[in-house]
Enzyme design. Structure first.
Site, PDB file in Angstrom:
ATOM      1  N   LYS A  96       0.838  -1.222   0.000  1.00 20.66           N
ATOM      2  CA  LYS A  96       0.000   0.000   0.000  1.00 20.66           C
ATOM      3  C   LYS A  96       0.855   1.248   0.000  1.00 20.66           C
ATOM      4  CE  LYS A  96       1.040   1.274   4.306  1.00 20.66           C
ATOM      5  NZ  LYS A  96       1.809   2.424   4.639  1.00 20.66           N
TER       6      LYS A  96
ATOM      7  N   PRO B 246       9.435  -4.950  -0.225  1.00 21.86           N
ATOM      8  CA  PRO B 246      10.605  -4.838   0.639  1.00 21.86           C
ATOM      9  C   PRO B 246      10.206  -4.710   2.115  1.00 21.86           C
ATOM     10  CG  PRO B 246      10.720  -3.270  -1.176  1.00 21.86           C
ATOM     11  CD  PRO B 246       9.351  -3.864  -1.206  1.00 21.86           C
ATOM     12  N   VAL B 247      11.111  -5.155   2.981  1.00 24.00           N
ATOM     13  CA  VAL B 247      10.871  -5.182   4.426  1.00 24.00           C
ATOM     14  C   VAL B 247      11.165  -3.806   5.035  1.00 24.00           C
ATOM     15  CG1 VAL B 247      11.618  -6.302   6.570  1.00 24.00           C
ATOM     16  CG2 VAL B 247      11.502  -7.614   4.433  1.00 24.00           C
TER      17      VAL B 247
ATOM     18  N   GLY C  73       7.931   0.977   4.523  1.00 26.35           N
ATOM     19  CA  GLY C  73       6.777   1.892   4.526  1.00 26.35           C
ATOM     20  C   GLY C  73       5.641   1.427   3.645  1.00 26.35           C
TER      21      GLY C  73
ATOM     22  N   GLY D 223       4.453  -4.354   4.159  1.00 31.72           N
ATOM     23  CA  GLY D 223       4.685  -5.737   3.741  1.00 31.72           C
ATOM     24  C   GLY D 223       4.349  -6.747   4.831  1.00 31.72           C
ATOM     25  N   GLY D 224       4.710  -6.455   6.066  1.00 29.05           N
ATOM     26  CA  GLY D 224       4.429  -7.386   7.167  1.00 29.05           C
ATOM     27  C   GLY D 224       2.935  -7.532   7.393  1.00 29.05           C
TER      28      GLY D 224
ATOM     29  N   ALA E  83       0.693  -7.028   5.185  1.00 28.60           N
ATOM     30  CA  ALA E  83       0.163  -7.719   4.006  1.00 28.60           C
ATOM     31  C   ALA E  83       0.291  -9.230   4.182  1.00 28.60           C
ATOM     32  CB  ALA E  83       0.925  -7.269   2.750  1.00 28.60           C
TER      33      ALA E  83
ATOM     34  N   ASP F 248      -2.252  -2.086   9.574  1.00 24.71           N
ATOM     35  CA  ASP F 248      -2.550  -2.048   8.138  1.00 24.71           C
ATOM     36  C   ASP F 248      -3.108  -3.373   7.608  1.00 24.71           C
ATOM     37  OD1 ASP F 248      -1.505   0.545   8.065  1.00 24.71           O
ATOM     38  OD2 ASP F 248       0.512  -0.156   7.657  1.00 24.71           O
TER      39      ASP F 248
HETATM   40  O1  C5P Z   1       0.310  -1.615  14.012  1.00 24.31           O
HETATM   41  P1  C5P Z   1       1.717  -1.755  13.549  1.00 24.31           P
HETATM   42  O2  C5P Z   1       2.405  -2.937  14.165  1.00 24.31           O
HETATM   43  O3  C5P Z   1       1.881  -1.701  12.080  1.00 24.31           O
HETATM   44  O4  C5P Z   1       2.458  -0.469  14.102  1.00 24.31           O
HETATM   45  C1  C5P Z   1       3.854  -0.416  14.244  1.00 24.31           C
HETATM   46  C2  C5P Z   1       4.211   0.728  15.173  1.00 24.31           C
HETATM   47  O5  C5P Z   1       3.918   1.971  14.514  1.00 24.31           O
HETATM   48  C3  C5P Z   1       3.428   0.793  16.465  1.00 24.31           C
HETATM   49  O6  C5P Z   1       4.025   0.001  17.469  1.00 24.31           O
HETATM   50  C4  C5P Z   1       3.473   2.281  16.803  1.00 24.31           C
HETATM   51  O7  C5P Z   1       4.717   2.611  17.372  1.00 24.31           O
HETATM   52  C5  C5P Z   1       3.435   2.933  15.436  1.00 24.31           C
HETATM   53  N1  C5P Z   1       2.053   3.330  15.042  1.00 24.31           N
HETATM   54  C6  C5P Z   1       1.471   4.415  15.660  1.00 24.31           C
HETATM   55  N2  C5P Z   1       0.202   4.794  15.310  1.00 24.31           N
HETATM   56  C7  C5P Z   1      -0.471   4.114  14.351  1.00 24.31           C
HETATM   57  C8  C5P Z   1       0.118   3.011  13.702  1.00 24.31           C
HETATM   58  C9  C5P Z   1       1.399   2.640  14.070  1.00 24.31           C
HETATM   59  O8  C5P Z   1       2.078   5.055  16.532  1.00 24.31           O
HETATM   60  N3  C5P Z   1      -1.691   4.516  14.024  1.00 24.31           N
END
Ligand code: C5P
Length: 328
Positions: free
Chosen positions: A11, A100-101, A104, A107-108, A110, A142
């Site tokens: 995305k 890619p890992v 941004g 990918g994880g 997904a 995501d």
């Molecule tokens: O939810 P996800 O594991 O993708 O988020 C990774 C990190 O990104 C979270 O631990 C948090 O530090 C940050 N994050 C955030 N606010 C969001 C989404 C992600 O602070 N809405």
């Protein structure tokens, strides 16, 4: 059933407006998600116990144990199976990465979304997409969007989705992959620090909700708003308008942690992109082109300019995670 394979897209965020940090450490967002034609493939087969193997782009940086987001999604789905139903058996997950890992591009998340869709089918759980999205939201912010795909407005942590009503315009993007990764929590924490420093400089009371968005530029500190000019550009299907209205509150933080991005973004704009932005928390940069031909030119020029590790041409929007029909 022998196994199930699911293809799942990366995305972009056409808008990423970030509010102040919440008590749980996350940030409330308003974002416009856009699924693009860069896909991972996730295959699940029954096994004695859960396991994962990862190959492809950046595979050596993906955990191959229980920290793997796809395996966490498998465990979360197993825990969500209604009481009384038979406990689903183990699965072996094979992830083939093109996304890619730590780039941004989610990918994880997904891979987690794909594992949920695959196991829902393998185990015949019969969960709806909405129910799967609720399970997925526990694994990553995501995940729900990777299942939905298309273009959609995300709120909350990003997991509360509303599909965007837009004409069937296909947008042509060039992605510039960076030589390195960024940690999403570190980018959010850097944004908080930049905002606090700006507020202190301006003599304001501490207020983290300031940044690069229209809301922040207006000086108001409150929850983020959906960007009306972007939504109207998407409704018009006019790529030039969309290019002018892309925004990402995380961009300044990503650039401060990874300064070469400034040069990459400038190069894409100089080479004629309609718009440029850092993808999510970076460090991938995304450039919007007027047409498939212009995207081809832009990709070749960017690649020659030496401002990134590699480039890819993708289109969006594309559908979310979908089962790949078996060859039989
Ligand atoms: O939810 P996800 O594991 O993708 O988020 C990774 C990190 O990104 C979270 O631990 C948090 O530090 C940050 N994050 C955030 N606010 C969001 C989404 C992600 O602070 N809405």
């Amino acid at each position: 059933m022998t196994g199930v394979t699911v293809r799942v897209p990366a995305k972009l965020n056409l808008q990423l407006a970030v509010g102040p940090p919440r008590a749980d450490g996350y940030h409330d967002l308003v974002t416009v998600f856009h699924a693009i034609s860069l896909f991972d493939e996730v295959a699940v087969v029954p096994a004695g116990r859960d396991g994962v193997a990862v190959s492809g782009e950046g595979a050596d940086r993906v955990p191959a144990d229980r920290d793997n987001l796809a395996l966490r999604a498998v465990a979360a789905l197993r825990a969500a199976v209604p009481a009384g139903a038979a406990e689903p058996a183990g699965v072996h997950v094979t992830i083939t990465k093109r996304i890619p890992v730590a780039a941004g591009l989610a990918g994880g998340s997904a891979d987690a979304a794909a594992a949920l869709v695959a196991c829902n089918e393998l185990w015949d759980c019969g969960l709806s997409q909405q129910q799967l999205a609720e399970v997925g939201a526990k694994v990553g912010s995501d995940v729900a969007f990777a299942m939905l795909g298309g273009t959609a407005v995300g709120r909350g942590r990003g997991e509360l989705l509303t599909p965007a009503l837009a004409p069937a315009t296909q947008y042509h993007w060039v992605l510039a992959f960076a030589d390195g990764q960024l940690s999403t929590p570190e980018v959010y924490a850097t944004l908080d620090r930049l905002r606090a420093a700006q507020a202190a400089q301006a003599g304001d009371p501490p207020s983290p909700a300031r940044g690069g968005s229209a809301r922040a530029r207006s000086g108001k500190s409150r929850s983020p708003d959906l960007d009306a000019p972007l939504m109207s550009a998407l409704r018009s299907g006019d790529a030039a308008l969309v290019g002018r209205t892309l925004s990402n509150d995380l961009q300044a933080a990503a650039v401060s942690l990874f300064p070469p991005l400034r040069k990459t973004l400038a190069a894409g704009l100089e080479l004629g992109a309609l718009g440029a932005l850092v993808a999510g928390s970076g460090p991938t940069c995304a450039f919007l082109a007027r047409s498939a031909d212009r995207a081809l030119d832009l990709a070749a020029s960017l690649s020659g300019a030496g401002v990134c590790r590699s480039v890819a041409r993708v289109m969006g929007p594309v559908p979310g995670a979908a089962i790949v029909p078996s060859a039989k």
